[in-house]
Enzyme design. Structure first.
Site, mmCIF file in Angstrom:
data_model
loop_
_atom_site.group_PDB
_atom_site.id
_atom_site.type_symbol
_atom_site.label_atom_id
_atom_site.label_comp_id
_atom_site.label_asym_id
_atom_site.label_seq_id
_atom_site.Cartn_x
_atom_site.Cartn_y
_atom_site.Cartn_z
ATOM 1 N N GLY A 1 0.810 -1.214 0.000
ATOM 2 C CA GLY A 1 0.000 0.000 0.000
ATOM 3 C C GLY A 1 0.844 1.265 0.000
ATOM 4 N N GLN A 2 0.162 2.402 0.104
ATOM 5 C CA GLN A 2 0.868 3.696 0.035
ATOM 6 C C GLN A 2 1.955 3.792 1.108
ATOM 7 O OE1 GLN A 2 -1.388 7.235 1.054
ATOM 8 N NE2 GLN A 2 0.132 8.600 0.179
ATOM 9 N N TYR B 1 -14.842 4.051 8.661
ATOM 10 C CA TYR B 1 -13.382 4.143 8.832
ATOM 11 C C TYR B 1 -13.059 4.666 10.235
ATOM 12 C CZ TYR B 1 -8.573 5.733 7.738
ATOM 13 O OH TYR B 1 -7.220 5.950 7.726
HETATM 14 P P1 NAD Z 1 -3.464 1.573 1.413
HETATM 15 O O1 NAD Z 1 -4.893 1.382 1.069
HETATM 16 O O2 NAD Z 1 -2.584 2.261 0.445
HETATM 17 O O3 NAD Z 1 -2.796 0.180 1.758
HETATM 18 C C1 NAD Z 1 -3.451 -0.785 2.540
HETATM 19 C C2 NAD Z 1 -2.942 -2.129 2.104
HETATM 20 O O4 NAD Z 1 -3.629 -3.135 2.861
HETATM 21 C C3 NAD Z 1 -3.210 -2.424 0.623
HETATM 22 O O5 NAD Z 1 -2.036 -2.897 0.035
HETATM 23 C C4 NAD Z 1 -4.261 -3.526 0.665
HETATM 24 O O6 NAD Z 1 -4.125 -4.453 -0.383
HETATM 25 C C5 NAD Z 1 -3.927 -4.183 1.980
HETATM 26 N N1 NAD Z 1 -5.041 -4.966 2.532
HETATM 27 C C6 NAD Z 1 -6.368 -4.713 2.436
HETATM 28 N N2 NAD Z 1 -7.041 -5.710 3.040
HETATM 29 C C7 NAD Z 1 -6.121 -6.559 3.524
HETATM 30 C C8 NAD Z 1 -6.198 -7.753 4.259
HETATM 31 N N3 NAD Z 1 -7.369 -8.312 4.595
HETATM 32 N N4 NAD Z 1 -5.058 -8.385 4.604
HETATM 33 C C9 NAD Z 1 -3.861 -7.872 4.258
HETATM 34 N N5 NAD Z 1 -3.713 -6.747 3.542
HETATM 35 C C10 NAD Z 1 -4.850 -6.103 3.203
HETATM 36 O O7 NAD Z 1 -3.413 2.290 2.839
HETATM 37 P P2 NAD Z 1 -2.249 3.159 3.459
HETATM 38 O O8 NAD Z 1 -2.513 4.555 3.083
HETATM 39 O O9 NAD Z 1 -0.958 2.552 3.199
HETATM 40 O O10 NAD Z 1 -2.637 3.049 4.995
HETATM 41 C C11 NAD Z 1 -1.981 2.195 5.909
HETATM 42 C C12 NAD Z 1 -2.566 2.455 7.290
HETATM 43 O O11 NAD Z 1 -2.357 3.825 7.630
HETATM 44 C C13 NAD Z 1 -4.063 2.229 7.386
HETATM 45 O O12 NAD Z 1 -4.369 1.751 8.669
HETATM 46 C C14 NAD Z 1 -4.638 3.614 7.227
HETATM 47 O O13 NAD Z 1 -5.891 3.739 7.825
HETATM 48 C C15 NAD Z 1 -3.607 4.419 7.946
HETATM 49 N N6 NAD Z 1 -3.630 5.823 7.547
HETATM 50 C C16 NAD Z 1 -3.272 6.188 6.283
HETATM 51 C C17 NAD Z 1 -3.324 7.520 5.930
HETATM 52 C C18 NAD Z 1 -2.936 7.997 4.560
HETATM 53 O O14 NAD Z 1 -3.122 9.184 4.260
HETATM 54 N N7 NAD Z 1 -2.386 7.135 3.713
HETATM 55 C C19 NAD Z 1 -3.740 8.474 6.863
HETATM 56 C C20 NAD Z 1 -4.142 8.054 8.124
HETATM 57 C C21 NAD Z 1 -4.046 6.723 8.465
HETATM 58 N N1 SER Z 2 -5.821 9.581 4.208
HETATM 59 C C1 SER Z 2 -6.793 8.939 5.042
HETATM 60 C C2 SER Z 2 -8.133 9.020 4.432
HETATM 61 O O1 SER Z 2 -8.392 10.063 3.858
HETATM 62 C C3 SER Z 2 -6.832 9.573 6.414
HETATM 63 O O2 SER Z 2 -6.930 8.579 7.343
HETATM 64 O O3 SER Z 2 -8.893 8.111 4.538
#
Ligand code: NAD
Ligand code: SER
Length: 320
Positions: free
Chosen positions: A11-12, A142
């Site tokens: 993921g990101q 969420y």
């Molecule tokens: P993303 O959606 O880019 O990546 C999530 C990854 O989890 C994906 O690769 C997806 O394939 C994988 N996934 C989904 N279901 C799954 C499962 N059942 N088993 C294993 N893998 C699974 O998300 P991200 O942006 O990398 O976020 C990572 C964490 O950080 C999350 O908890 C998200 O809520 C949190 N977060 C992200 C942001 C942001 O701006 N990117 C902001 C706040 C919090």
């Molecule tokens: N980037 C995330 C979202 O917008 C914040 O948790 O869902």
């Protein structure tokens, strides 16, 4: 020596966190866990990769045993905007997946980090200088899963001694892997569109302030918190952290400094706007600063320069 499993490694955040963990702890000691999409390139070639579906407790336990894992970064989630169209799946992955990680961690003595989010707050939260400890009644699935996840993390720490720690991330801005369907995605898309088309149509309206952070700071935060002296931690799940707060007008103006003919217009997405309106405009991250030395390095000016350089390079290479 740490042995680490990253669940959601493609993921990101995972795609960059896994590589940084390998740099710091050794390539062979960091397992890239993935579900449907296999890692590619450096992520695949630089270290071990295993199928780990967070909703499958046996898969987590098997990898933890095989690699003698002591720390799990659980990044599996459905982000805010997509989660509104798939609430049951968002809950099952966000909470079912976390429960599985915590249970495996309890049995095998692992530490666990599962990011929370600005999405854990809601419209009854004070939205300016949002305190660390405050009202948390989010209006999205969420957010509901993030609040429940924070409580579960603290419960497993207090009840079973599982070393759980996490941050509340703001919107994360990066140039390696595209974001996965959140409300803050616009702040990444705008850079790609500025390079490709010199034009961007923003789904959030002018005046929508949200906390944001550049990926290098986000990664440092995740690792630094897990390395912090536990005796200094008053809080655990989860810490407010932020690096900047801006609205679409401010980021567009910053991009225009480098691409003078860049233009932005608006086509407001009602669902995303409603979510963004219920999230903090800016968080107070003083507890993270005091308890484990949180100190972000990137501001909007520095980040914009770096983002535009990196994305221009990708565009010249024909990658988008
Ligand atoms: P993303 O959606 O880019 O990546 C999530 C990854 O989890 C994906 O690769 C997806 O394939 C994988 N996934 C989904 N279901 C799954 C499962 N059942 N088993 C294993 N893998 C699974 O998300 P991200 O942006 O990398 O976020 C990572 C964490 O950080 C999350 O908890 C998200 O809520 C949190 N977060 C992200 C942001 C942001 O701006 N990117 C902001 C706040 C919090
Ligand atoms: N980037 C995330 C979202 O917008 C914040 O948790 O869902």
């Amino acid at each position: 020596m740490k042995n680490i499993l990253v669940i959601g490694s493609v993921g990101q955040i995972g795609s960059e966190l896994t590589m940084e963990l390998r740099k710091r702890y050794g390539n062979g000691n960091v397992v890239a866990g993935y579900r449907a999409t296999k890692p590619t390139g450096d992520l695949l070639e630089s270290g071990p990769a295993e199928v780990v579906d967070a909703t499958n407790i046996e898969q987590i336990a098997d990898v933890v045993k095989k690699y003698k894992i002591d720390t799990i970064y659980n990044l599996a989630a459905i982000l805010s905007a997509v989660g509104e169209s798939k609430p049951l799946i968002a809950w099952n992955i966000g909470i079912g997946g976390l429960m599985n990680c915590l249970e495996v961690a309890r049995e095998y003595g692992c530490a666990v980090s599962t990011p929370s989010s600005i999405g854990a707050f809601g419209s009854s939260t004070p939205l300016d200088n949002t305190p660390q400890d405050t009202i948390m009644r989010p209006g999205t699935m969420y957010g509901v899963s993030k609040v429940a996840g924070e409580l579960l993390g603290d419960y497993y720490y207090k009840r079973f001694g599982v070393d759980t720690r996490s941050v509340r991330y703001p919107g994360i801005i990066s140039n390696v892997t595209l974001p996965g369907g959140g409300t803050t995605d616009y702040a990444v898309e705008i850079y790609y569109e500025a390079i490709k088309n010199k034009k961007y149509t923003c789904p959030l309206g002018a005046g929508t302030f949200l906390d944001m952070m550049y990926m290098p700071d986000a990664i440092d935060a995740a690792i630094d918190l897990m390395e912090a002296d536990p005796s200094k931690l008053v809080h655990r799940n989860s810490f407010n952290i932020t690096a900047m707060s801006f609205d679409p007008e401010i980021i567009a103006k910053e991009i225009k400094k480098h691409i003078p003919d860049f233009v932005m217009d608006y086509d407001v997405n009602a669902m995303k706007q409603g979510i963004a309106n219920s999230w903090p405009n800016s968080m107070d991250d003083s507890c993270a600063r005091k308890e484990w030395g949180w100190d972000p390095k990137w501001n909007l000016e520095k980040m914009t320069l770096d983002m535009l350089q990196a994305i221009r390079k990708k565009h010249e290479m024909g990658l988008f």
